[in-house]
Structure formats: structure tokens, C-alpha cells
Design an enzyme around this catalytic site. Structure first.
Site, PDB file in Angstrom:
ATOM      1  N   GLY A 151       1.104  -1.289  -0.027  1.00 37.08           N
ATOM      2  CA  GLY A 151      -0.030  -0.083   0.124  1.00 37.08           C
ATOM      3  C   GLY A 151       0.760   1.155  -0.111  1.00 37.08           C
ATOM      4  N   SER A 180       1.323   3.508  -2.351  1.00 35.17           N
ATOM      5  CA  SER A 180       1.366   4.496  -3.446  1.00 35.17           C
ATOM      6  C   SER A 180       0.705   5.848  -2.874  1.00 35.17           C
ATOM      7  CB  SER A 180       0.018   4.102  -4.574  1.00 35.17           C
ATOM      8  OG  SER A 180      -1.135   3.854  -3.680  1.00 35.17           O
ATOM      9  N   TYR A 191     -15.553  -3.903   7.972  1.00 37.09           N
ATOM     10  CA  TYR A 191     -14.151  -3.267   8.315  1.00 37.09           C
ATOM     11  C   TYR A 191     -13.426  -3.906   9.452  1.00 37.09           C
ATOM     12  CZ  TYR A 191     -10.278  -0.124   9.023  1.00 37.09           C
ATOM     13  OH  TYR A 191      -8.890   0.344   9.347  1.00 37.09           O
ATOM     14  N   VAL A 192     -14.556  -3.708  10.548  1.00 34.70           N
ATOM     15  CA  VAL A 192     -14.077  -4.258  11.849  1.00 34.70           C
ATOM     16  C   VAL A 192     -13.730  -5.940  11.668  1.00 34.70           C
ATOM     17  CG1 VAL A 192     -14.785  -4.676  14.147  1.00 34.70           C
ATOM     18  CG2 VAL A 192     -14.957  -2.347  13.260  1.00 34.70           C
TER      19      VAL A 192
END
Lengths: 230, 103
Positions: A8, A10, A141-142
Site C-alpha cells: 500500500g 502508493s 471493516y472491523v
């Protein structure tokens, strides 16, 4: 020469972590789906979707071809989404699990093998304060980050005998593209709740994660949060 | 592209087992042959040793044949007779994987 692989890279935290490592003399391999603007003689950009197992294996093989070893893996790549649980599309939940959990799983597995051969290495997985807080509106998400924390603990148990340390670090909202889409009031309330009313700057987040570069072997399996919880 | 046949695979596994035996303080691994058990009560390897063996072999094969393989792939895990049971079975599995990777 110490070799790091950061996912990740970028933008946001991943890019900042890569820059910090480069500043400390590391060679950094950065995984990201899209183009990477980071320019440094010791930075190697790889176009990789971490959710794609074959792509990760090929990219890690390329890293090993170039650098011969990996001393540090930072599983930072992630996606976020806020929605009420009952209104979260299954496709969204699947995407979050693929990027956040499977992405970390694929990288951990591919790099973990190299570290087992080396009999040394450190793996840092990024999680979130949303897990211990069980934040409403972030169920998918969690769940994906809770899976990352569970993966961290099992991986630590399995890899410790091989000299490989695996930890997780959890952050609250950091001022990056990922959080700019969230309402200011919502972020402010969360920052107060985790004891960081002024929020967390990118530099503070990088400093917190970077504490793990030289962590003690006994810390393997731990999950640390940049927050005051409870 | 080098030829990787069963004989080469057995030789590679036995060499790696001997090195692992020296590292783990288990000299019996230096006497291994095709019938040697790789896991279970009759094996001199524990789960950590087995993981180390597989990981080291993947790298050995890359150096020897120039291909990257994943030993514990779906095919291996779904077989009725595990290729990880004995040295000879693992050698057969490695030859298959390398042939597929070189095809």
C-alpha cells in the site's frame, strides 16, 4: 543492507512508512495496485493486487530475486468502508475481507517462507482501534481487521520457533485520503473517545509503527494500539 | 532448463534432511531414505521441522531448476495419500510440481 517490503505504498501511511524506512537506510520494495510516485534510489515499486495470491507470490519471488531476503514486512494495504451493518452490501464485505485480511494473509505466507529460511524476520500487520471499540457502522471493516489480529497471533505462535516475530499495530483515524471522506464531527468524536482529541498526524502514526522495527522477540503476537482504550 | 527427475528430487530431499538434522541436533535424519516418514510419531521432524523442510526445498528447487513452486498446494492437500508422509512420496510430488511449472 536491510530489506523491507511494505504494501500500500502508493499514498498515505504506506508511502510515509516507506519514506521513513528509506531515510533510515533500508531498501524498500513497495506493493501497490496503481502507479507509485515515490522516487528514491533504494525504492523498488511493484504493481501488485495483494488480494491476488498468484500475483503476490510472483511479486515476492521478484523481490527475493532482486534483494535475496526480506527482513521486514509491513502489511499496510487496506480498504475501509462505513455503512450500517444491515445496509452493507455483501460484495463490499467480501472486498474488505479480500484486501484487508487475504491481502495480509497472502503476503505473510509468501514472505514468511523466506523468513523461515532466513531463520529471522519481522512482520507488522496494520489493524485499527475500531476492533477493540467494535465501532458501529464499520462491521465489515472491523471483522476484516479482527481477522488480521487473529492471524497475527496464530502466525506469531507458528513462526516464533523459526526466529520470525509477528505483531500488529492499531491506529485511530490518521489524516490520510482514507479518512478524508469521513465527516469531521464523526472523526472528532472518535478521536476524543480514544484519548487523542487533536487527532493523529501521519508523522505520529509512522513513529508508532516504526517502534516495531527493532522490537524485542518477546513481543511477538502482541497487538498495540495508538490510543487510550477502556 | 535443467531436468528434474525423481532421483534428483530424492537426492535434494535427503541432502536437505541431513542439513536440517545437523541444525536440529537430530543426526538420524542424515540416515534418511525414500521410506523415511516425514511426519507422525515415527518421524524425526516436528511440525516446525516440516515447515522448514518445505520452505528450504522450495528455494532449493528454484536455485536448481529456475522455477518457483508451492509445495503445499491445493492438489497436495486434497490427495488421499499425503505427499508429506514419506520421502519417496514427496519426491514424486516435487517432480510433478516442477514439470507443471516448466511446461
Amino acid at each position: 543492507m536491510r530489506i523491507a517490503l511494505v504494501t500500500g505504498t502508493s499514498r498515505g501511511l504506506g508511502r510515509a512508512l516507506a519514506e521513513s524506512l528509506l531515510g533510515d537506510g533500508w531498501t524498500v520494495h513497495g506493493f501497490a495496485r496503481g502507479p507509485q510516485a515515490l522516487a528514491h534510489p533504494a525504492f523498488r515499486a511493484h504493481a501488485v493486487d495483494v488480494g491476488d495470491e498468484a500475483a503476490v507470490q510472483a511479486a515476492v519471488a521478484a523481490v527475493l530475486e532482486t534483494s535475496g531476503r526480506v527482513d521486514l514486512l509491513v502489511n499496510n494495504a487496506g480498504a475501509a468502508s462505513m455503512n450500517s451493518l444491515l445496509l452493507t452490501p455483501a460484495k463490499k464485505a467480501e472486498m474488505l475481507m479480500r484486501v484487508n485480511y487475504l491481502g495480509a494473509f497472502h503476503c505473510l505466507q509468501a514472505v514468511g517462507k523466506a523468513m523461515v529460511r532466513q531463520r529471522a524476520g519481522t512482520i507488522v500487520n496494520l489493524t485499527s482501534v475500531a476492533v477493540p471499540l467494535a465501532l458501529s457502522g464499520e462491521a465489515a471493516y472491523v471483522a476484516s481487521k479482527a481477522a488480521v489480529e487473529a492471524l497475527t497471533k496464530v502466525a506469531a505462535n507458528e513462526l516464533q520457533p523459526h526466529g520470525v516475530r509477528v505483531v500488529a499495530v492499531g491506529l485511530g483515524p490518521v489524516d490520510t485520503d482514507l479518512t478524508r471522506a469521513v465527516g469531521r464531527d464523526q472523526l472528532a468524536a472518535l478521536n476524543v473517545r480514544i484519548g487523542r482529541p487533536s487527532g493523529t498526524t501521519l508523522a505520529e502514526a509512522v513513529g508508532f509503527v516504526a517502534e516495531e522495527w527493532g522490537g524485542a522477540p518477546s513481543s511477538t503476537g502482541t497487538v498495540r494500539y495508538l490510543a487510550r482504550l477502556g | 532448463m535443467s531436468v528434474f527427475n525423481r532421483e534428483a528430487a530424492v537426492r535434494l530431499i535427503l541432502l536437505r534432511l541431513a542439513r536440517l538434522g545437523a541444525e536440529l541436533g537430530k543426526p538420524a535424519l542424515a540416515q534418511a531414505d525414500e521410506q523415511t516418514r516425514l511426519f507422525g510419531e515415527a518421524s524425526h521432524l516436528d511440525s516446525i521441522g516440516l515447515v522448514t523442510l518445505m520452505s528450504d526445498l522450495e528455494e532449493d528447487i528454484h536455485r536448481a531448476c529456475g522455477v518457483r513452486i508451492v509445495i503445499a498446494d491445493e492438489r497436495a492437500m486434497s490427495r488421499l495419500t499425503s505427499p508429506f508422509r514419506r520421502v519417496g512420496l514427496l519426491a514424486d510430488h516435487l517432480v510433478e510440481l516442477v514439470a507443471a511449472a516448466q511446461a
